[in-house]
Design an enzyme around this catalytic site. Structure first.
Site, PDB file in Angstrom:
ATOM      1  CB  CYS A 121       2.986  18.159  71.170  1.00  0.00           C
ATOM      2  SG  CYS A 121       2.649  20.173  70.360  1.00  0.00           S
TER       3      CYS A 121
ATOM      4  CB  CYS B 180       5.055  19.816  68.241  1.00  0.00           C
ATOM      5  SG  CYS B 180       4.622  20.760  69.832  1.00  0.00           S
TER       6      CYS B 180
END
Length: 200
Positions: free
Chosen positions: A82, A85
């Site tokens: 991600c 993230c």
């Protein structure tokens, strides 16, 4: 009598001094450029503010301990792939250092089937997904997606104070619901077998 040939290279003392001065100046410029390059390379190598998701996950408190130790908790559902993230990792590391004695920080990787019950319970369908828990272990609010550090800090400050979070969608009261999906221990390693998780 010897004549000076047109090819002779006898320089005047003034011209010779200016040539030596130019060479010294050029040498100093080259040395300064080398010193600056070395300092820049060493500075970039020793930069320590690059927290990674792996580091945060390694330092993460186990979920069961966080839910029972009487401190508020922030759970982040994430994945190593991600990019959002990853972009938030440095800010999350700084916040963890700032609130380390007041808030539990827990990282749950959505690619790990172990967390499927939690993923279903908090309806994680986008990451990063943050769930804020009070001191009693009850979920009180959630946020989804990239959050500025100032927003996360304001939410954490309110969480520690036991106040409502200013920048989070609260979940409120919900009806009990049992999803028609369970973990199947036999086929949990094969991501292509989604159908084996559905109850008939």
């Amino acid at each position: 009598m010897i004549k000076n040939s047109p090819k002779s290279t006898v320089e005047s003392p003034e011209k010779s001094a200016s040539t030596v001065g130019a060479r010294v100046r050029n040498l100093l410029i080259v040395l300064a450029a080398i010193a600056l390059s070395v300092a820049l390379v060493l500075g970039l190598r020793t930069e320590t503010s690059t927290a990674t998701l792996t580091t945060l996950a390694e330092n993460s408190m186990p979920l069961d301990i966080a839910m029972s130790n009487g401190k508020p908790t922030l759970v982040e559902f994430y994945a190593n792939w991600c990019t959002t993230c990853q972009a938030m990792a440095s800010d999350m590391n700084e916040l963890e250092q700032q609130y380390t004695d007041k808030v539990n920080f827990v990282m749950l990787n959505v690619d790990n089937n172990k967390w499927l019950p939690e993923i279903e319970r908090y309806r994680v369908d986008g990451i990063p997904h943050f769930v804020f828990f009070g001191k009693d272990g009850d979920a009180i609010a959630q946020t989804i997606g990239e959050q500025p550090k100032t927003i996360m800090a304001a939410n954490l400050t309110a969480l520690v104070a036991g106040e409502s979070l200013p920048y989070a969608k609260t979940t409120g009261q919900v009806s009990k619901f049992t999803p028609p999906v369970t973990t199947n221990k036999n086929n949990s390693d094969d991501p292509r077998l989604h159908g084996s998780q559905v109850k008939s």
